[in-house]
Design an enzyme around this catalytic site. Structure first.
Site, PDB file in Angstrom:
ATOM      1  N   LYS A   7      44.223  49.004  43.374  1.00  0.00           N
ATOM      2  CA  LYS A   7      45.100  47.919  42.896  1.00  0.00           C
ATOM      3  C   LYS A   7      46.005  48.360  41.746  1.00  0.00           C
ATOM      4  O   LYS A   7      45.759  49.393  41.112  1.00  0.00           O
ATOM      5  CB  LYS A   7      44.219  46.729  42.480  1.00  0.00           C
ATOM      6  CG  LYS A   7      43.467  46.078  43.652  1.00  0.00           C
ATOM      7  CD  LYS A   7      42.658  44.873  43.171  1.00  0.00           C
ATOM      8  CE  LYS A   7      41.953  44.189  44.344  1.00  0.00           C
ATOM      9  NZ  LYS A   7      41.188  42.979  43.897  1.00  0.00           N
ATOM     10  N   TYR A  37      46.155  38.197  51.872  1.00  0.00           N
ATOM     11  CA  TYR A  37      45.120  37.368  51.249  1.00  0.00           C
ATOM     12  C   TYR A  37      45.124  35.934  51.763  1.00  0.00           C
ATOM     13  O   TYR A  37      44.587  35.047  51.106  1.00  0.00           O
ATOM     14  CB  TYR A  37      45.268  37.402  49.727  1.00  0.00           C
ATOM     15  CG  TYR A  37      44.667  38.636  49.082  1.00  0.00           C
ATOM     16  CD1 TYR A  37      43.294  38.896  49.170  1.00  0.00           C
ATOM     17  CD2 TYR A  37      45.453  39.527  48.362  1.00  0.00           C
ATOM     18  CE1 TYR A  37      42.736  40.030  48.577  1.00  0.00           C
ATOM     19  CE2 TYR A  37      44.899  40.656  47.755  1.00  0.00           C
ATOM     20  CZ  TYR A  37      43.542  40.894  47.864  1.00  0.00           C
ATOM     21  OH  TYR A  37      42.980  41.996  47.258  1.00  0.00           O
ATOM     22  N   PHE A  85      42.662  30.748  42.366  1.00  0.00           N
ATOM     23  CA  PHE A  85      43.234  31.965  41.789  1.00  0.00           C
ATOM     24  C   PHE A  85      44.249  32.642  42.714  1.00  0.00           C
ATOM     25  O   PHE A  85      44.715  33.740  42.427  1.00  0.00           O
ATOM     26  CB  PHE A  85      42.119  32.956  41.415  1.00  0.00           C
ATOM     27  CG  PHE A  85      41.205  33.321  42.561  1.00  0.00           C
ATOM     28  CD1 PHE A  85      41.569  34.296  43.484  1.00  0.00           C
ATOM     29  CD2 PHE A  85      39.973  32.698  42.719  1.00  0.00           C
ATOM     30  CE1 PHE A  85      40.738  34.638  44.544  1.00  0.00           C
ATOM     31  CE2 PHE A  85      39.124  33.037  43.774  1.00  0.00           C
ATOM     32  CZ  PHE A  85      39.514  34.009  44.690  1.00  0.00           C
ATOM     33  N   ARG A 137      31.558  48.872  49.781  1.00  0.00           N
ATOM     34  CA  ARG A 137      31.281  47.706  48.931  1.00  0.00           C
ATOM     35  C   ARG A 137      30.301  48.095  47.824  1.00  0.00           C
ATOM     36  O   ARG A 137      30.399  47.601  46.699  1.00  0.00           O
ATOM     37  CB  ARG A 137      30.719  46.555  49.772  1.00  0.00           C
ATOM     38  CG  ARG A 137      31.675  45.968  50.806  1.00  0.00           C
ATOM     39  CD  ARG A 137      32.870  45.258  50.221  1.00  0.00           C
ATOM     40  NE  ARG A 137      32.525  44.229  49.275  1.00  0.00           N
ATOM     41  CZ  ARG A 137      33.390  43.281  48.862  1.00  0.00           C
ATOM     42  NH1 ARG A 137      34.634  43.240  49.328  1.00  0.00           N
ATOM     43  NH2 ARG A 137      33.035  42.405  47.969  1.00  0.00           N
ATOM     44  N   THR A 168      32.451  41.897  42.401  1.00  0.00           N
ATOM     45  CA  THR A 168      33.814  41.414  42.139  1.00  0.00           C
ATOM     46  C   THR A 168      34.093  41.311  40.636  1.00  0.00           C
ATOM     47  O   THR A 168      35.145  41.753  40.166  1.00  0.00           O
ATOM     48  CB  THR A 168      34.016  40.023  42.787  1.00  0.00           C
ATOM     49  OG1 THR A 168      33.636  40.095  44.165  1.00  0.00           O
ATOM     50  CG2 THR A 168      35.459  39.566  42.664  1.00  0.00           C
ATOM     51  N   ARG A 199      34.079  49.376  39.810  1.00  0.00           N
ATOM     52  CA  ARG A 199      34.431  48.218  38.980  1.00  0.00           C
ATOM     53  C   ARG A 199      33.730  48.261  37.617  1.00  0.00           C
ATOM     54  O   ARG A 199      34.310  47.865  36.614  1.00  0.00           O
ATOM     55  CB  ARG A 199      34.154  46.940  39.750  1.00  0.00           C
ATOM     56  CG  ARG A 199      35.269  46.691  40.796  1.00  0.00           C
ATOM     57  CD  ARG A 199      34.880  45.667  41.813  1.00  0.00           C
ATOM     58  NE  ARG A 199      36.019  45.194  42.610  1.00  0.00           N
ATOM     59  CZ  ARG A 199      35.895  44.398  43.674  1.00  0.00           C
ATOM     60  NH1 ARG A 199      34.706  43.993  44.058  1.00  0.00           N
ATOM     61  NH2 ARG A 199      36.966  44.007  44.334  1.00  0.00           N
ATOM     62  N   ASN A 256      40.530  44.020  39.057  1.00  0.00           N
ATOM     63  CA  ASN A 256      39.253  44.709  39.281  1.00  0.00           C
ATOM     64  C   ASN A 256      39.393  45.989  40.111  1.00  0.00           C
ATOM     65  O   ASN A 256      38.466  46.419  40.783  1.00  0.00           O
ATOM     66  CB  ASN A 256      38.210  43.742  39.853  1.00  0.00           C
ATOM     67  CG  ASN A 256      38.624  43.153  41.181  1.00  0.00           C
ATOM     68  OD1 ASN A 256      39.693  43.470  41.698  1.00  0.00           O
ATOM     69  ND2 ASN A 256      37.788  42.305  41.739  1.00  0.00           N
ATOM     70  N   HIS A 307      40.230  46.849  46.235  1.00  0.00           N
ATOM     71  CA  HIS A 307      39.879  45.934  47.324  1.00  0.00           C
ATOM     72  C   HIS A 307      39.104  46.739  48.358  1.00  0.00           C
ATOM     73  O   HIS A 307      39.417  47.907  48.586  1.00  0.00           O
ATOM     74  CB  HIS A 307      41.131  45.359  47.992  1.00  0.00           C
ATOM     75  CG  HIS A 307      40.827  44.716  49.331  1.00  0.00           C
ATOM     76  ND1 HIS A 307      40.422  43.416  49.429  1.00  0.00           N
ATOM     77  CD2 HIS A 307      40.809  45.224  50.592  1.00  0.00           C
ATOM     78  CE1 HIS A 307      40.163  43.145  50.717  1.00  0.00           C
ATOM     79  NE2 HIS A 307      40.398  44.217  51.441  1.00  0.00           N
ATOM     80  N   GLU A 328      42.571  44.538  58.657  1.00  0.00           N
ATOM     81  CA  GLU A 328      43.257  44.930  57.430  1.00  0.00           C
ATOM     82  C   GLU A 328      43.923  46.297  57.550  1.00  0.00           C
ATOM     83  O   GLU A 328      45.042  46.488  57.051  1.00  0.00           O
ATOM     84  CB  GLU A 328      42.260  44.906  56.259  1.00  0.00           C
ATOM     85  CG  GLU A 328      41.825  43.483  55.919  1.00  0.00           C
ATOM     86  CD  GLU A 328      40.771  43.392  54.830  1.00  0.00           C
ATOM     87  OE1 GLU A 328      40.405  42.264  54.466  1.00  0.00           O
ATOM     88  OE2 GLU A 328      40.299  44.456  54.347  1.00  0.00           O
TER      89      GLU A 328
HETATM   90  P1  IDP Z   1      36.155  40.988  46.550  1.00  0.00           P
HETATM   91  O1  IDP Z   1      37.439  41.700  46.202  1.00  0.00           O
HETATM   92  O2  IDP Z   1      34.985  41.531  45.767  1.00  0.00           O
HETATM   93  O3  IDP Z   1      35.883  40.964  48.032  1.00  0.00           O
HETATM   94  P2  IDP Z   1      36.913  38.173  46.775  1.00  0.00           P
HETATM   95  O4  IDP Z   1      36.000  37.030  46.478  1.00  0.00           O
HETATM   96  O5  IDP Z   1      37.230  38.466  48.202  1.00  0.00           O
HETATM   97  O6  IDP Z   1      36.296  39.466  46.050  1.00  0.00           O
HETATM   98  O7  IDP Z   1      38.258  37.914  45.972  1.00  0.00           O
HETATM   99  C1  IDP Z   1      39.417  38.666  46.246  1.00  0.00           C
HETATM  100  C2  IDP Z   1      40.052  39.087  44.942  1.00  0.00           C
HETATM  101  O8  IDP Z   1      40.539  37.923  44.269  1.00  0.00           O
HETATM  102  C3  IDP Z   1      39.118  39.750  43.918  1.00  0.00           C
HETATM  103  O9  IDP Z   1      38.919  41.124  44.154  1.00  0.00           O
HETATM  104  C4  IDP Z   1      39.861  39.494  42.614  1.00  0.00           C
HETATM  105  O10 IDP Z   1      40.937  40.428  42.438  1.00  0.00           O
HETATM  106  C5  IDP Z   1      40.455  38.116  42.855  1.00  0.00           C
HETATM  107  N1  IDP Z   1      39.580  37.084  42.272  1.00  0.00           N
HETATM  108  C6  IDP Z   1      38.384  36.643  42.756  1.00  0.00           C
HETATM  109  N2  IDP Z   1      37.874  35.680  41.970  1.00  0.00           N
HETATM  110  C7  IDP Z   1      38.760  35.500  40.968  1.00  0.00           C
HETATM  111  C8  IDP Z   1      38.799  34.636  39.819  1.00  0.00           C
HETATM  112  O11 IDP Z   1      37.883  33.822  39.569  1.00  0.00           O
HETATM  113  N3  IDP Z   1      39.886  34.752  39.015  1.00  0.00           N
HETATM  114  C9  IDP Z   1      40.920  35.621  39.263  1.00  0.00           C
HETATM  115  N4  IDP Z   1      40.920  36.450  40.324  1.00  0.00           N
HETATM  116  C10 IDP Z   1      39.862  36.397  41.160  1.00  0.00           C
HETATM  117 MG    MG Z   2      36.956  40.029  49.571  1.00  0.00          MG
END
Ligand code: IDP
Ligand code: MG
Length: 138
Positions: free
Chosen positions: A9, A49, A57, A85, A91, A102, A112, A115, A126
Site C-alpha cells: 500500500k 474494494y 471507512f 495472511r 488488520t 503489519r 496498514n 492487502h 483480485e
Molecule cells: P484486511 O486488509 O486485513 O483483510 P479488511 O477488514 O478486509 O482487512 O479491511 C480492508 C482494509 O480497510 C484494511 O486493510 C484497512 O486498510 C481498511 N480498514 C479496515 N478497518 C478500518 C477502520 O476501522 N478504519 C480505517 N480503515 C480500515
Molecule cells: Mg480483506
C-alpha cells in the site's frame, strides 16, 4: 500450490519498504510470480474494494489507496492464501503478532502497509483485476 494476490500500500511505498516487505514473503516460502508498481485511480480502488462500499471507512480507504503508488503482486507457494495472511498479521497493527508485516511496518489500522486476498476464490478475482494471464510467470 496456490496463488494469492497482494498489494503493498501507499504508506509502505512512501517509506521505501517495497523490498523489506517482499523479503518477508520470500523468507516465508512465497515466490513473487508477478509484480508491478502502479498509481491506482479512484475508480479502480472503488471497484477493487466494492465489498466494503457500505462500511464507514470506505471513503478513507479509497483515498488512502490512491494517495501514492502501490505495488500489486501475485504470490505463489504452498497454502499461499493462508500463509500470506499469516505473514501480513492482523488488520489492526496493535493486534498483529510480532514479526508480521503489519506489526513491523504498519502505521495504523487504515495505513496498514499490505492487502492480501482472504480466500482462494477472491485471490483469483483480485489478480485478474490487475494482471493478464501472460503477466504471471511461475
Ligand atoms: P484486511 O486488509 O486485513 O483483510 P479488511 O477488514 O478486509 O482487512 O479491511 C480492508 C482494509 O480497510 C484494511 O486493510 C484497512 O486498510 C481498511 N480498514 C479496515 N478497518 C478500518 C477502520 O476501522 N478504519 C480505517 N480503515 C480500515
Ligand atoms: Mg480483506
Amino acid at each position: 500450490m496456490q496463488r494469492t494476490f497482494s498489494i503493498i500500500k501507499p504508506d509502505a511505498t512512501r517509506r521505501n519498504l517495497t523490498g523489506a516487505i517482499t523479503q518477508k514473503f520470500e523468507d516465508n516460502g512465497l515466490r513473487v510470480v508477478a509484480s508491478k508498481r502502479i498509481q491506482m485511480t479512484t475508480a479502480q480502488a472503488e471497484g477493487f474494494y466494492e465489498v466494503h462500499k457500505d462500511r464507514p471507512f470506505f471513503g478513507e480507504l479509497v483515498e488512502m489507496m490512491v494517495s501514492g503508488p502501490v505495488v500489486v503482486q501475485v504470490l505463489e507457494g504452498e497454502d499461499a492464501v493462508a500463509k500470506n495472511r499469516e505473514i501480513m498479521g492482523a488488520t489492526n497493527p496493535a493486534d498483529a503478532a510480532p514479526g508480521t508485516i503489519r506489526a513491523d511496518f504498519a502505521e495504523s489500522i487504515g495505513a496498514n502497509s499490505v492487502h492480501g486476498s482472504d480466500s482462494l476464490e477472491n485471490a483469483g478475482i483480485e489478480m485478474a483485476y490487475f494482471f493478464n494471464e501472460d503477466e504471471i510467470v511461475g
